[in-house]
Design a protein around this motif. Structure first.
Motif, PDB file in Angstrom:
ATOM      1  N   MET A  58       4.088   2.634   5.778  1.00  0.00           N
ATOM      2  CA  MET A  58       3.082   2.075   4.876  1.00  0.00           C
ATOM      3  C   MET A  58       2.695   3.170   3.883  1.00  0.00           C
ATOM      4  N   ARG A  59       2.175   2.704   2.797  1.00  0.00           N
ATOM      5  CA  ARG A  59       1.790   3.644   1.730  1.00  0.00           C
ATOM      6  C   ARG A  59       0.277   3.767   1.720  1.00  0.00           C
ATOM      7  N   CYS A  60      -0.176   5.032   1.561  1.00  0.00           N
ATOM      8  CA  CYS A  60      -1.642   5.305   1.515  1.00  0.00           C
ATOM      9  C   CYS A  60      -2.205   4.736   0.210  1.00  0.00           C
ATOM     10  N   THR A  61      -3.262   3.975   0.366  1.00  0.00           N
ATOM     11  CA  THR A  61      -3.890   3.339  -0.813  1.00  0.00           C
ATOM     12  C   THR A  61      -4.649   4.331  -1.687  1.00  0.00           C
ATOM     13  N   ASP A  62      -4.848   5.487  -1.116  1.00  0.00           N
ATOM     14  CA  ASP A  62      -5.676   6.454  -1.873  1.00  0.00           C
ATOM     15  C   ASP A  62      -4.814   7.391  -2.692  1.00  0.00           C
ATOM     16  N   CYS A  63      -3.784   7.949  -2.017  1.00  0.00           N
ATOM     17  CA  CYS A  63      -2.965   8.926  -2.756  1.00  0.00           C
ATOM     18  C   CYS A  63      -1.536   8.442  -2.950  1.00  0.00           C
ATOM     19  N   GLY A  64      -1.170   7.327  -2.336  1.00  0.00           N
ATOM     20  CA  GLY A  64       0.168   6.765  -2.528  1.00  0.00           C
ATOM     21  C   GLY A  64       1.240   7.413  -1.664  1.00  0.00           C
ATOM     22  N   TYR A  65       0.805   8.208  -0.710  1.00  0.00           N
ATOM     23  CA  TYR A  65       1.774   8.907   0.144  1.00  0.00           C
ATOM     24  C   TYR A  65       2.359   7.894   1.144  1.00  0.00           C
ATOM     25  N   GLU A  66       3.667   8.011   1.431  1.00  0.00           N
ATOM     26  CA  GLU A  66       4.343   7.115   2.385  1.00  0.00           C
ATOM     27  C   GLU A  66       4.033   7.639   3.786  1.00  0.00           C
ATOM     28  N   VAL A  67       3.200   6.858   4.493  1.00  0.00           N
ATOM     29  CA  VAL A  67       2.722   7.279   5.823  1.00  0.00           C
ATOM     30  C   VAL A  67       3.554   6.536   6.894  1.00  0.00           C
ATOM     31  N   PRO A  68       4.019   7.275   7.896  1.00  0.00           N
ATOM     32  CA  PRO A  68       4.753   6.586   8.978  1.00  0.00           C
ATOM     33  C   PRO A  68       3.868   5.521   9.612  1.00  0.00           C
ATOM     34  N   ASP A  69       4.504   4.507  10.144  1.00  0.00           N
ATOM     35  CA  ASP A  69       3.757   3.369  10.659  1.00  0.00           C
ATOM     36  C   ASP A  69       2.906   3.735  11.839  1.00  0.00           C
ATOM     37  N   GLU A  70       3.321   4.757  12.625  1.00  0.00           N
ATOM     38  CA  GLU A  70       2.592   5.081  13.832  1.00  0.00           C
ATOM     39  C   GLU A  70       1.312   5.842  13.548  1.00  0.00           C
TER      40      GLU A  70
END
Length: 647
Positions: free
Chosen positions: A1-13
């Motif tokens: 998923m992508r962080c809504t704040d900085c747009g970083y691609e965050v692992p799902d876990e």
């Protein structure tokens, strides 16, 4: 998923973004909005803090050094100090100006205030004195003196305060010597009279003082003799002079004669008394004996041209006498009287009367006419120390007529008014024939032996006439069509027209036949020129200034006296025909128009000294200068005039 704040691609876990720390469980999947452009890779790339600081460091201004900061502070401080200095200077100037204006205003106000206080004290002193309170009057006078002294310290030129100071000091002397007056009916009468006289003297009631002191001297002739005589003389003198200055001449003469019995009069009073006596004596003959009246008025006019209405009286007397002759049908003496009057004042109507009478006289058959009374004279006798040879002709300005008259002084002290409305006199050598500029007739006239005038040339621009030694010719100066002065020579009998002789002005004929004048040559070099009009030789220039003028020949014919302003002031020089100049007068006193005595013993000259014009005599070396004739305060155009001395 992508962080809504900085747009970083965050692992799902993971529930928290490892990049920015944003909690992911609170976010919702991002929805694409219609019409919005998809972000580019660069726009969606995360930006590290180190990158932001690096970019900011590139754009930031380098920090100021301590010396740069100090320089800014010093410049600001210097600007501040300059502004403060300018502001202070302007403030000081404006303050000083306002302060000076305030000080002057205060000083003027103070002068006026203390002067008024002085007047009040003087008035109080006089009031106290009239009441017999001598001590109170003395105190008031002393306070008045103090006030006037204070005023004069602030304003030394305060004439009114100076006059009141003198009056207060005189009053103080009187009060200091005054016995205390009393109204006691048993008091001595002389004390009361003396006190009354002092009170009247203080307020300058001269007539009252005279009346009281006359009573006192009759009642008690030995009482305060010196003080009484002093007050009486001053009162008689002042009252008499006041009356002579007005129209009460008979009364003025009476009081002056009373004053003269006490002590001798000064020169000013003697002159006023003499003029008043002459004036009254002349008017005593008015319409009774015209010739005697005219003679006496002319004598007075010669001595004092500005005395009262003597000028008008002389004029009217000639007209009245002329009318008397005309009424008898005797036009020749009528024309003579009218001519005398016209000399004094150029009146068109009277000029017509003169011409009409002269025309009748010219064709009338001469018959012996007995005079109404004696002969007409215009002479007066004066004492002139050192003037003991020949006759001196000179111009004197008539302020009432606005033109010059010509007078002649002879060695015997006889002073004669030769003619009116004329100037620039010049005698023919060795004779009593006079040539002059006639301002009334507008030309050049000559006075024949016996006193008959003759118009030689009708030219209002002609000036400086001079007769040849034999009297057969005369030279004069006049402007040509271009405005340049030229010297002309003409026969006195009018047989031919004037002939141009040379360029120049102020010609004068010498006893040896040489003609001298002032001029400038073709090269612009100016000075005195000399020439023999009867030979073919060219004129010779002897000096080098355009202001070398006022030439008069010595009786020997080889020397000339002249005036020049080489030093900035007009002075007199001697010039030898063969060359050589000698200084006769020097200094800052104005001296000019020299005239040699017929025997060469002295030189007469015009001078302005002590705010007045006069004719002086001196030896040819400049020594023993002394005044012989007083000419008054006005001599307009004096440097265009001339003196002439003949045997």
């Amino acid at each position: 998923m992508r962080c809504t704040d900085c747009g970083y691609e965050v692992p799902d876990e993971l529930l928290i973004c490892p990049k920015c720390g944003q909690s992911l469980d609170q976010t919702q999947p991002m929805k694409r909005r219609k019409g919005r452009r998809a972000a580019s890779v660069d726009e969606t790339m995360p930006i590290l803090v180190s990158q932001i600081e690096e970019e900011a460091a590139k754009d930031a201004t380098p920090p100021l050094t301590i010396w740069q900061r100090l320089r800014i502070v010093l410049v600001a401080l210097l600007i501040f100090l300059c502004l403060m200095t300018i502001s202070s200077g302007v403030g000081v100037y404006l303050g000083a100006r306002d302060g000076e204006a305030t000080r002057i205003a205060q000083e003027v106000s103070m002068v006026d205030q203390h002067y008024r206080l002085g007047l009040e004290h003087m008035t109080a002193a006089q009031d106290q004195y009239r009441l017999g309170a001598t001590q109170q009057a003395l105190n008031e006078v002393e306070m008045a003196i103090a006030e006037f002294d204070f005023v004069l310290r602030l304003e030394p030129d305060h004439t009114q305060a100076a006059e009141m100071m003198r009056e207060a000091e005189t009053f103080l002397v009187i009060l200091s010597a005054t016995p205390t007056p009393t109204l006691d009916p048993n008091a001595d009468l002389e004390v009361e009279l003396y006190a009354q006289a002092q009170a009247a003297y203080t307020v300058r009631d001269w007539e009252e003082v005279i009346d009281i002191l006359s009573q006192l001297r009759a009642f008690a002739p030995q009482y305060e003799t010196a003080s009484v005589e002093e007050m009486l003389f001053q009162s008689l003198y002042n009252h008499g002079m006041n009356l002579l200055g007005g129209d009460r001449l008979e009364e003025g003469l009476f009081y002056m004669s009373q004053a003269e019995e006490l002590r001798s009069l000064d020169q000013e009073a003697l002159l006023e008394v003499e003029l008043a006596r002459r004036y009254l004596a002349a008017l005593g003959y008015w319409a009774v004996n015209w010739e005697e009246c005219i003679q006496r008025l002319e004598d007075l006019y010669t001595l004092a041209p500005n005395y009262k209405d003597v000028f008008t009286r002389v004029y009217q007397a000639h007209v009245e006498y002329g009318d008397l002759w005309a009424g008898r049908g005797e036009m020749c003496p009528a024309a003579a009287q009218y001519a005398r009057a016209v000399e004094l004042t150029s009146d068109p109507e009277l000029t017509q009367q003169r011409d009409a009478a002269a025309a009748v006289c010219a064709v009338a058959t001469p018959t012996p006419i007995p005079p109404i009374t004696g002969t007409i004279g215009i002479t007066g006798t004066v004492i002139v120390p050192g003037f003991n040879v020949g006759r001196l002709a000179y111009p004197a300005y008539n302020a009432q007529a606005g033109m010059y008259d010509i007078y002649a002084l002879t060695a015997g002290g006889q002073l004669t008014r030769v003619t009116g409305g004329a100037d620039q006199p010049s005698w023919q050598w060795g004779t009593d024939r006079l040539i002059y500029r006639d301002r009334l007739a507008g030309g050049i006239s000559t006075l024949q032996p016996g006193g008959q005038p003759l118009l030689l040339r009708a030219d209002s621009g002609a000036a400086w006439p001079t007769l040849s030694p034999d009297g057969g010719r005369y030279a004069y100066a006049a402007r040509d069509a271009n405005g340049f002065w030229q010297i002309y020579i003409a026969p006195t009998n009018g047989a031919s027209e004037p002939v141009l002789h040379a360029a120049g002005w102020e010609p004068t004929w010498g006893p040896a036949g040489l003609l001298a004048w002032t001029a400038c040559d073709d090269e612009g070099v100016c000075g005195i020129f000399v020439d023999n009009p009867d030979d073919a030789e060219a004129p010779r220039r002897l000096t080098g200034s355009i202001n070398d003028s006022g030439i008069h020949w010595a009786p020997s014919g080889n020397l000339m006296a002249y005036m020049a302003d080489h030093t900035g002031t007009w002075n007199i020089y001697l010039l030898d025909v063969s060359g050589g100049v000698q200084v006769v007068t020097s200094g800052t006193t104005l001296n000019g128009l020299p005239a040699w005595a017929p025997d060469g013993s002295s030189i007469a000259f015009l001078s302005y000294r002590d705010e007045g014009w006069g004719i002086y005599l001196m030896q040819p070396n400049g020594e023993n200068q002394h005044k012989v004739i007083e000419l008054g305060a006005e001599m307009p155009g004096w440097d265009n005039q001339r003196l002439s001395w003949s045997p």
